[in-house]
Scaffold this motif. Sequence first.
Motif, PDB file in Angstrom:
ATOM      1  N   ALA A  21       0.826  -1.206   0.000  1.00 14.68           N
ATOM      2  CA  ALA A  21       0.000   0.000   0.000  1.00 14.68           C
ATOM      3  C   ALA A  21       0.860   1.257   0.000  1.00 14.68           C
ATOM      4  O   ALA A  21       0.547   2.238  -0.694  1.00 14.68           O
ATOM      5  CB  ALA A  21      -0.926  -0.013   1.220  1.00 14.68           C
ATOM      6  N   THR A  25       0.870   3.972  -3.004  1.00 18.80           N
ATOM      7  CA  THR A  25       0.539   5.358  -2.675  1.00 18.80           C
ATOM      8  C   THR A  25       1.619   6.304  -3.189  1.00 18.80           C
ATOM      9  O   THR A  25       1.319   7.380  -3.738  1.00 18.80           O
ATOM     10  CB  THR A  25       0.366   5.520  -1.160  1.00 18.80           C
ATOM     11  N   ARG A  26       2.892   5.924  -3.013  1.00 16.03           N
ATOM     12  CA  ARG A  26       3.982   6.736  -3.573  1.00 16.03           C
ATOM     13  C   ARG A  26       3.886   6.794  -5.090  1.00 16.03           C
ATOM     14  O   ARG A  26       4.106   7.857  -5.696  1.00 16.03           O
ATOM     15  CB  ARG A  26       5.342   6.151  -3.166  1.00 16.03           C
ATOM     16  N   ARG A 114      -7.122   8.017  -8.277  1.00 15.91           N
ATOM     17  CA  ARG A 114      -5.799   7.507  -7.923  1.00 15.91           C
ATOM     18  C   ARG A 114      -5.571   6.222  -8.702  1.00 15.91           C
ATOM     19  O   ARG A 114      -6.220   5.197  -8.428  1.00 15.91           O
ATOM     20  CB  ARG A 114      -5.710   7.264  -6.422  1.00 15.91           C
ATOM     21  N   GLN A 160      -7.376   3.036  -6.512  1.00 14.91           N
ATOM     22  CA  GLN A 160      -7.937   3.100  -5.165  1.00 14.91           C
ATOM     23  C   GLN A 160      -9.062   4.114  -5.187  1.00 14.91           C
ATOM     24  O   GLN A 160      -8.868   5.266  -5.591  1.00 14.91           O
ATOM     25  CB  GLN A 160      -6.882   3.498  -4.133  1.00 14.91           C
ATOM     26  N   TRP A 166      -9.121  -1.089  -2.852  1.00 14.01           N
ATOM     27  CA  TRP A 166      -8.097  -1.268  -3.882  1.00 14.01           C
ATOM     28  C   TRP A 166      -8.627  -2.208  -4.960  1.00 14.01           C
ATOM     29  O   TRP A 166      -9.225  -3.242  -4.660  1.00 14.01           O
ATOM     30  CB  TRP A 166      -6.825  -1.852  -3.282  1.00 14.01           C
TER      31      TRP A 166
END
Length: 402
Positions: A21, A25-26, A114, A160, A166
């Motif tokens: 995760a 996210t990065r 995202r 996401q 997800w």
Amino acid sequence: MVSRAVKRAFKYRFHPSDAQAAELTRTFGCVRLVYNMALQARTEAWTLRQERVTYNATSALLTGWKKTDGLAFLNEVSSVPLQQALRHLQAAFTNFFAKRAKYPTFKSRKKSRRSAEYTTSAFRWRDGKLTLAKMDQPLDIVWSRPLPDSATPSTVTVTQDAAGRWFVSLLCDDVIEQTPASGQVGIDAGLDSLLTLSTGEKITNPRHERRDRERLARAQRDLARKEKGSANRAKARLKVARVHARIADRRRDHLHKLTTRLVRETQTIVIEDLTVRNMVKNHSLARAISDAAWRQFRTLLEYKTDWYGRNLVVVDRWFPSSRLCSTCGAHAERIPLNVRSWTCRCGTVHDRDVNAARNILAAGLAVTACGDGVRPQRGNLRSGRPSVKQEHPRATTGIPVL
């Protein structure tokens, strides 16, 4: 039996580990940053120097950004999603120059979707397990349905949603069997009944948003009472997002089942071209129209009819389907929305929606028979004439009106 090979995306939910995760996210943040920087570079180049920047130029810029101290963190994530972001920006500009879309806008950290897209060089597919670049372990995917036999993903997209769930979408080659079908049907979209078919069948509007309206209002009130920037506000925002996700999931599931049934049973489907964007400007009906999701219904119907080799005909939005008698062809006066049935001067009593569906079917068959206009006519070119045969006024002079 004829079959057709298509590209088909299979979407599954997965549960990442904490390390996965964090990595994803990065990656989302880097993808958004690269997209915005490339968009700013292309905009400034045109505004200041009247110069068009291509995808190759932005790719070279990305290489230079990675070598700077301030953007060295771009090297910590997979390079493929960053390159795909530049390709998506190029596609956005292509659609803009072709006048199919507006000028591209910057991605927002809070509002934008995202996502990160991986091509074959950035993931490993082995024994039914998917491992992305920069990760040691495969994703824990919930296989809600099997992939096609011997299918190998060509593209993997990780997303996401606002509710924190997800998803991974696998683009694979699939074979669609072209099963035979017969008959034709006209479809009138509505609010009392979601769809009315020319056969007389009415499909109930499930009103998904209305069913959860109290729960949504309660969650939104809780959110409004929380202090901005607090942890409790973040938790309350997730509760609101989960209610919206529940509504959207049920709506999408219902429309998928409905469109699949129509496409499998019918060879020719005729629908009306509706301008939902303009219709939702009516504040009295905007909420109900959005909940009906007519645009999503049409989108699903378009690609499924293409998959299964069916005929989809879209009649002009100005065709007076509700005011035209499907028996004698006479035009009625303006009929308010609250009038659900009316009597023609020929004596036929019409159900408003069934009559409209039958007229839409007749107009669609006229389109396929004589090549009448299908696309909506815009501006002063709009004639407002229905897609059916009409007599010249002088040809009917002296004939008594029924």
